[in-house]
Design a protein around this motif. Structure first.
Motif, PDB file in Angstrom:
ATOM      1  N   CYS A 365       0.826  -1.203   0.000  1.00  0.00           N
ATOM      2  CA  CYS A 365       0.000   0.000   0.000  1.00  0.00           C
ATOM      3  C   CYS A 365       0.860   1.253   0.000  1.00  0.00           C
ATOM      4  CB  CYS A 365      -0.944   0.005   1.206  1.00  0.00           C
ATOM      5  SG  CYS A 365      -0.118   0.025   2.814  1.00  0.00           S
ATOM      6  N   GLY A 366       2.155   1.093  -0.165  1.00  0.00           N
ATOM      7  CA  GLY A 366       3.099   2.194   0.021  1.00  0.00           C
ATOM      8  C   GLY A 366       2.940   3.365  -0.906  1.00  0.00           C
ATOM      9  N   ASP A 367       2.460   3.178  -2.142  1.00  0.00           N
ATOM     10  CA  ASP A 367       2.359   4.348  -3.002  1.00  0.00           C
ATOM     11  C   ASP A 367       1.011   5.044  -2.864  1.00  0.00           C
ATOM     12  OD1 ASP A 367       0.479   3.138  -4.625  1.00  0.00           O
ATOM     13  OD2 ASP A 367       1.826   2.723  -6.268  1.00  0.00           O
ATOM     14  N   ALA A 368       0.165   4.595  -1.917  1.00  0.00           N
ATOM     15  CA  ALA A 368      -1.084   5.301  -1.620  1.00  0.00           C
ATOM     16  C   ALA A 368      -1.031   5.970  -0.260  1.00  0.00           C
ATOM     17  CB  ALA A 368      -2.266   4.345  -1.667  1.00  0.00           C
ATOM     18  N   CYS A 369      -0.173   5.500   0.612  1.00  0.00           N
ATOM     19  CA  CYS A 369      -0.055   6.093   1.947  1.00  0.00           C
ATOM     20  C   CYS A 369       1.416   6.166   2.326  1.00  0.00           C
ATOM     21  CB  CYS A 369      -0.843   5.269   2.964  1.00  0.00           C
ATOM     22  SG  CYS A 369      -0.209   3.602   3.175  1.00  0.00           S
ATOM     23  N   PHE A 394     -12.050  10.174  12.601  1.00  0.00           N
ATOM     24  CA  PHE A 394     -10.687  10.632  12.915  1.00  0.00           C
ATOM     25  C   PHE A 394     -10.468  10.603  14.426  1.00  0.00           C
ATOM     26  CE2 PHE A 394      -7.830  14.387  13.670  1.00  0.00           C
ATOM     27  CZ  PHE A 394      -6.676  13.794  13.180  1.00  0.00           C
ATOM     28  N   LYS A 395      -9.401   9.905  14.847  1.00  0.00           N
ATOM     29  CA  LYS A 395      -9.132   9.725  16.272  1.00  0.00           C
ATOM     30  C   LYS A 395      -7.980  10.598  16.785  1.00  0.00           C
ATOM     31  CE  LYS A 395     -10.540   4.871  15.832  1.00  0.00           C
ATOM     32  NZ  LYS A 395     -11.884   5.078  16.412  1.00  0.00           N
ATOM     33  N   GLY A 396      -7.319  11.306  15.892  1.00  0.00           N
ATOM     34  CA  GLY A 396      -6.249  12.210  16.308  1.00  0.00           C
ATOM     35  C   GLY A 396      -4.925  11.525  16.565  1.00  0.00           C
ATOM     36  N   ARG A 397      -4.741  10.310  16.060  1.00  0.00           N
ATOM     37  CA  ARG A 397      -3.479   9.596  16.283  1.00  0.00           C
ATOM     38  C   ARG A 397      -2.416  10.064  15.294  1.00  0.00           C
ATOM     39  NH1 ARG A 397      -5.856   3.440  17.321  1.00  0.00           N
ATOM     40  NH2 ARG A 397      -7.163   4.019  19.108  1.00  0.00           N
ATOM     41  N   THR A 398      -1.162   9.822  15.666  1.00  0.00           N
ATOM     42  CA  THR A 398      -0.041  10.299  14.864  1.00  0.00           C
ATOM     43  C   THR A 398      -0.077   9.748  13.444  1.00  0.00           C
ATOM     44  OG1 THR A 398       1.327  10.483  16.854  1.00  0.00           O
ATOM     45  CG2 THR A 398       2.469  10.435  14.733  1.00  0.00           C
ATOM     46  N   LYS A 399      -0.399   8.463  13.306  1.00  0.00           N
ATOM     47  CA  LYS A 399      -0.453   7.858  11.971  1.00  0.00           C
ATOM     48  C   LYS A 399      -1.504   8.540  11.107  1.00  0.00           C
ATOM     49  CE  LYS A 399       1.216   3.178  12.988  1.00  0.00           C
ATOM     50  NZ  LYS A 399       0.882   1.734  12.955  1.00  0.00           N
ATOM     51  N   GLU A 400      -2.623   8.880  11.717  1.00  0.00           N
ATOM     52  CA  GLU A 400      -3.677   9.557  10.967  1.00  0.00           C
ATOM     53  C   GLU A 400      -3.229  10.944  10.526  1.00  0.00           C
ATOM     54  OE1 GLU A 400      -7.893   8.291  12.714  1.00  0.00           O
ATOM     55  OE2 GLU A 400      -6.514   8.922  14.276  1.00  0.00           O
ATOM     56  N   MET A 401      -2.578  11.648  11.423  1.00  0.00           N
ATOM     57  CA  MET A 401      -2.119  13.000  11.091  1.00  0.00           C
ATOM     58  C   MET A 401      -1.087  12.970   9.976  1.00  0.00           C
ATOM     59  SD  MET A 401      -1.857  14.614  14.918  1.00  0.00           S
ATOM     60  CE  MET A 401      -3.288  14.676  15.994  1.00  0.00           C
ATOM     61  N   LEU A 403      -0.929  10.729   7.652  1.00  0.00           N
ATOM     62  CA  LEU A 403      -1.640  10.411   6.424  1.00  0.00           C
ATOM     63  C   LEU A 403      -2.333  11.640   5.847  1.00  0.00           C
ATOM     64  CD1 LEU A 403      -3.330   6.878   6.722  1.00  0.00           C
ATOM     65  CD2 LEU A 403      -1.917   7.753   4.869  1.00  0.00           C
ATOM     66  N   ILE A 404      -2.875  12.474   6.728  1.00  0.00           N
ATOM     67  CA  ILE A 404      -3.510  13.705   6.263  1.00  0.00           C
ATOM     68  C   ILE A 404      -2.492  14.586   5.548  1.00  0.00           C
ATOM     69  CG2 ILE A 404      -4.553  15.862   7.054  1.00  0.00           C
ATOM     70  CD1 ILE A 404      -5.976  14.227   9.218  1.00  0.00           C
ATOM     71  N   LYS A 405      -1.299  14.705   6.114  1.00  0.00           N
ATOM     72  CA  LYS A 405      -0.237  15.456   5.451  1.00  0.00           C
ATOM     73  C   LYS A 405       0.087  14.846   4.091  1.00  0.00           C
ATOM     74  CE  LYS A 405       2.361  17.334   9.398  1.00  0.00           C
ATOM     75  NZ  LYS A 405       3.695  17.340  10.055  1.00  0.00           N
ATOM     76  N   HIS A 406       0.158  13.538   4.087  1.00  0.00           N
ATOM     77  CA  HIS A 406       0.486  12.807   2.860  1.00  0.00           C
ATOM     78  C   HIS A 406      -0.537  13.102   1.764  1.00  0.00           C
ATOM     79  CE1 HIS A 406       2.034   9.483   0.431  1.00  0.00           C
ATOM     80  NE2 HIS A 406       0.786   9.058   0.299  1.00  0.00           N
ATOM     81  N   PHE A 407      -1.815  13.061   2.103  1.00  0.00           N
ATOM     82  CA  PHE A 407      -2.857  13.330   1.115  1.00  0.00           C
ATOM     83  C   PHE A 407      -2.784  14.763   0.598  1.00  0.00           C
ATOM     84  CE2 PHE A 407      -5.504   9.927   3.438  1.00  0.00           C
ATOM     85  CZ  PHE A 407      -4.982   8.933   2.641  1.00  0.00           C
ATOM     86  N   LEU A 408      -2.532  15.701   1.513  1.00  0.00           N
ATOM     87  CA  LEU A 408      -2.431  17.098   1.099  1.00  0.00           C
ATOM     88  C   LEU A 408      -1.244  17.326   0.171  1.00  0.00           C
ATOM     89  CD1 LEU A 408      -3.318  18.841   4.482  1.00  0.00           C
ATOM     90  CD2 LEU A 408      -4.632  18.986   2.366  1.00  0.00           C
ATOM     91  N   ASN A 409      -0.204  16.564   0.372  1.00  0.00           N
ATOM     92  CA  ASN A 409       1.009  16.728  -0.437  1.00  0.00           C
ATOM     93  C   ASN A 409       0.889  16.105  -1.819  1.00  0.00           C
ATOM     94  OD1 ASN A 409       2.532  18.184   1.429  1.00  0.00           O
ATOM     95  ND2 ASN A 409       3.230  16.331   2.470  1.00  0.00           N
TER      96      ASN A 409
END
Length: 462
Positions: A365-369, A394-401, A403-409
């Motif tokens: 799944c590396g090229d999607a997340c 959204f639970k506010g965990r580090t992995k989620e945050m 991923l959010i950066k990743h999607f925005l980028n």
């Protein structure tokens, strides 16, 4: 002054139609005006769990009071213990059918011998010129009822926990020229290893929930279908899947832990000494036939298990050229291996909804997340035209945050991101501002909204 009692009879009867027949009978103590209303109520809703003589007499009296007045809906729910008088029950059903009933719902649950015999009765239920909706639940043997079906106006058929042979089922569908909605839940197909074909030219809505272990293959010949909800074990094959006009599909394939392990194994090499594993891999690979049948759908919802199964047939997935909205449900124990290929197969996707970001990490799944660091990280996102991204749970965990950066980028066309939090959003407000500052420096034009309990709490614009 009793304002309700002064209402016209038709309005009072409409109000009473939302109550059970027993509750309607109890209103007769209110005044003389109410005593005769039970004879005019267009719905009969009879529920009982103790089939005694007093109850049967009560139903007989209600039907006698109503005489030949028209009736719209007849619901009969029987359960618990007691000897059911089959002749009286049959007479009730015959009564409402003669009065032009348009909706019949029969739900009879008991393990006594009388109910076993009841499964073989009521053949005339399938011979009614005015019936619009028919629902049968618990133990009916449809094979013994639909030998000479005649339901020219039936639009909705619901079958739950009933028995039927494939040939009689297919004959029944053929005899329903006006059918628009079909629900199949926990069906006993009687014989093992059968091929079930759902074929009806007028069908618009199809819901299948746990069709059964004995189904080897499923076929769909439903050219008018617009809504498809499928939740079941993976069949060995989907030989025919004609659903060209589908608007929305919800696919939830049922798999166990062993199935998941096989899906994650190097499945490109079949093992000679592992017949079960090979059969399951072939079975999962055939899911592409089902996906090919729904390739024209604009709105698609996939469960976590389904995403795992799709990882086996990624390369054979069709192009979803009309797909505009994709919803993927995530689970911490299920992987995103199919996510990169799926996104690349959706060239016109505009709205992506992720119900949960946490998932099982694999190297696929590396090229999607950003779970695994690799050179092609984000490649599947850069070719995706998603404009709106919704993140739920959204639970506010580090992995989620992260991923959010990743999607925005990496999502190049992203214009709006909605994040639905499961907690007080003030706990991550500083993090969100940090993200927005980073996106501002990157000249991003995405509006990010952090929402709590369906209410907009804060909004940041980069």
């Amino acid at each position: 002054m009793d304002l309700i009692s002064d209402l016209p009879e038709e309005i009072l009867c409409h109000i009473l139609s939302f109550l059970t027949t027993k509750e309607v009978a109890l209103t007769s103590v209110l005044s003389k005006r109410w005593r005769g209303l039970i004879a005019l109520v267009p719905n009969l809703d009879i529920v009982h769990y103790d089939f005694r003589k007093s109850f049967m007499d009560f139903v007989d009296r209600v039907l006698a009071l109503q005489g030949n007045s028209p009736i719209k809906r007849f619901y009969l729910g029987l359960g618990g213990t007691g000897c059911i008088d089959l002749d009286r029950v049959d007479s009730w059903i015959q009564n409402v059918m003669l009065r032009g009933v348009s909706e019949i719902v029969l739900s009879i649950f008991d393990d006594t011998e009388s109910v076993a015999n009841f499964r073989r009765m009521l053949p005339k239920v399938f011979q009614n010129k005015k019936l619009v909706k028919l629902e049968l639940s618990y133990g009916f043997d449809i094979s013994l009822m639909c030998g000479s079906s005649f339901l020219p106006t039936l639009k909705t058929l619901v079958l739950r926990s009933v028995s039927v042979t494939v040939d009689k089922f297919e004959i029944l569908l053929h005899d329903l020229p006006a059918l628009e909605e079909l629900v199949l839940s926990c069906i006993n197909w009687i014989y093992w290893g059968v091929t079930v074909t759902v074929s009806n030219a007028s069908l618009k809505t199809l819901t299948i929930d746990t069709c059964g272990y004995c189904v080897a293959a499923l076929s769909f010949d439903t050219p008018s279908l617009v809504y498809f909800c499928y939740s079941d074990l993976v069949a060995k094959n989907y030989s025919v899947a004609k659903m060209e006009n589908l608007f929305e599909a919800r696919i939830s394939l049922c798999v166990n832990l062993e199935d998941i392990a096989r899906a994650r194994s190097p499945h490109n090499i079949l093992l000679e000494d592992d017949e079960d594993n090979n059969n399951d891999i072939i079975r999962f690979s055939n899911v592409w036939n089902l996906m090919n049948g729904i390739r024209n759908v604009p709105c698609l919802v996939l469960s976590p298990n389904t995403l795992e199964v799709l990882s086996i047939c990624c390369e054979s997935l069709p192009m979803f050229i009309n797909l505009n909205s994709l919803t993927i449900k995530s689970d911490v124990s299920r992987g995103w291996q199919a996510m990169p290929a799926l996104l690349r197969k959706c060239p016109h996707l505009e709205t992506l909804v992720l119900e949960g970001l946490l998932h099982h990490v694999t190297d696929k799944c590396g090229d999607a997340c950003d779970c695994v660091s690799r050179e092609e990280k984000g490649r599947s996102l850069t070719s995706c035209l998603v404009k709106v991204l919704e993140i739920k749970g959204f639970k506010g965990r580090t992995k989620e945050m992260n991923l959010i950066k990743h999607f925005l980028n990496y999502f190049p066309c992203l214009k709006e991101m909605k994040i639905y939090a499961e907690f007080k959003v003030t706990e991550v407000s500083e993090f969100m501002r940090e993200i927005m500052m980073e996106q501002y420096n990157n000249s991003s034009s995405c509006n990010v909204q952090l929402l709590e309990s369906d209410n907009l709490y804060e909004k940041w614009t980069a």
